[in-house]
Design a protein around this motif. Structure first.
Motif, PDB file in Angstrom:
ATOM      1  N   GLN A 110       0.850  -1.181   0.000  1.00  0.00           N
ATOM      2  CA  GLN A 110       0.000   0.000   0.000  1.00  0.00           C
ATOM      3  C   GLN A 110       0.884   1.228   0.000  1.00  0.00           C
ATOM      4  O   GLN A 110       1.802   1.339   0.794  1.00  0.00           O
ATOM      5  CB  GLN A 110      -0.890   0.007   1.234  1.00  0.00           C
ATOM      6  CG  GLN A 110      -1.790   1.213   1.290  1.00  0.00           C
ATOM      7  CD  GLN A 110      -2.835   1.060   2.377  1.00  0.00           C
ATOM      8  OE1 GLN A 110      -3.121  -0.018   2.850  1.00  0.00           O
ATOM      9  NE2 GLN A 110      -3.410   2.164   2.762  1.00  0.00           N
ATOM     10  N   ASN A 115      -8.192  -2.780   4.357  1.00  0.00           N
ATOM     11  CA  ASN A 115      -6.767  -2.913   4.075  1.00  0.00           C
ATOM     12  C   ASN A 115      -5.968  -3.084   5.355  1.00  0.00           C
ATOM     13  O   ASN A 115      -6.310  -2.515   6.390  1.00  0.00           O
ATOM     14  CB  ASN A 115      -6.252  -1.673   3.332  1.00  0.00           C
ATOM     15  CG  ASN A 115      -6.904  -1.531   1.973  1.00  0.00           C
ATOM     16  OD1 ASN A 115      -6.932  -2.463   1.189  1.00  0.00           O
ATOM     17  ND2 ASN A 115      -7.444  -0.354   1.710  1.00  0.00           N
ATOM     18  N   ASP A 152      -9.861   0.174   7.698  1.00  0.00           N
ATOM     19  CA  ASP A 152      -8.490  -0.304   7.558  1.00  0.00           C
ATOM     20  C   ASP A 152      -7.931  -0.583   8.947  1.00  0.00           C
ATOM     21  O   ASP A 152      -8.304   0.080   9.920  1.00  0.00           O
ATOM     22  CB  ASP A 152      -7.638   0.741   6.838  1.00  0.00           C
ATOM     23  CG  ASP A 152      -8.044   0.903   5.374  1.00  0.00           C
ATOM     24  OD1 ASP A 152      -8.813   0.077   4.864  1.00  0.00           O
ATOM     25  OD2 ASP A 152      -7.582   1.880   4.752  1.00  0.00           O
TER      26      ASP A 152
END
Length: 174
Positions: A8, A43, A60
């Motif tokens: 990421q 994520n 996330d």
């Protein structure tokens, strides 16, 4: 075994990008449960996340979950680890300094007997005792509130669980 790691990029921002991924609002049902209407990111991130609500209901989160096999924490825990536990189908019981000791003790006893649960203090939450599952949250009046058992029954490994059956052990224990 195979390990997949998702890369990421870090935009270098202060977390505002994280908040926009988790944008939404709550809708309160007839049963008093607030349901998050909006996207909750999933994520794995190693930086802090600016969640729109305290305690967070999803988004996330850290790649490592908090142990949630009836684990009771007496100190605050990292929200990004707890959110990962929610993704696994756990219910997070939280309380602030306004919660009575008898209620905290009774809830701790209930959590210790309930797989896929965890409990910790959260100083920044608005109500004394709150129950949180992925995308869902409920305030309760105390340990003997019948909504405690109803919430646990519906949301521990419930239909909202993004990763049903995922582990609640071998994560972080503090």
């Amino acid at each position: 075994g195979v390990v997949l790691i998702q890369s990421q990029s870090d935009d270098g921002g202060s977390g505002s990008a994280d908040a926009s991924k988790n944008a939404g609002t709550f809708t309160t049902g007839a049963d008093g449960v607030r349901t998050w209407d909006g996207e909750l990111g999933r994520n794995h991130v190693t930086k802090s996340v600016d969640y729109p609500v305290t305690p967070p209901v999803g988004g996330d989160h850290n790649p490592v979950w908090m142990n949630c096999n009836g684990d009771v924490y007496t100190d605050e825990i990292n929200s990004t680890n707890a959110v990962h536990s929610l993704e696994h189908g756990a219910v997070w019981v939280t309380y602030n300094g306004d919660a009575g000791k008898a209620d905290v003790d009774a809830l701790a006893a209930k959590v210790k007997k309930t797989p896929y649960t965890l409990m910790s203090p959260v100083d920044g939450q608005k109500d004394p005792i709150m129950l949180t599952a992925w995308g869902h949250q409920r305030t309760v009046t105390g340990a003997d509130d019948p909504n405690v058992d109803a919430f646990l029954e519906k949301y521990v490994q419930g239909q909202q669980t993004p990763e049903p059956g995922a582990a609640c052990t071998n994560g972080l224990s503090k």
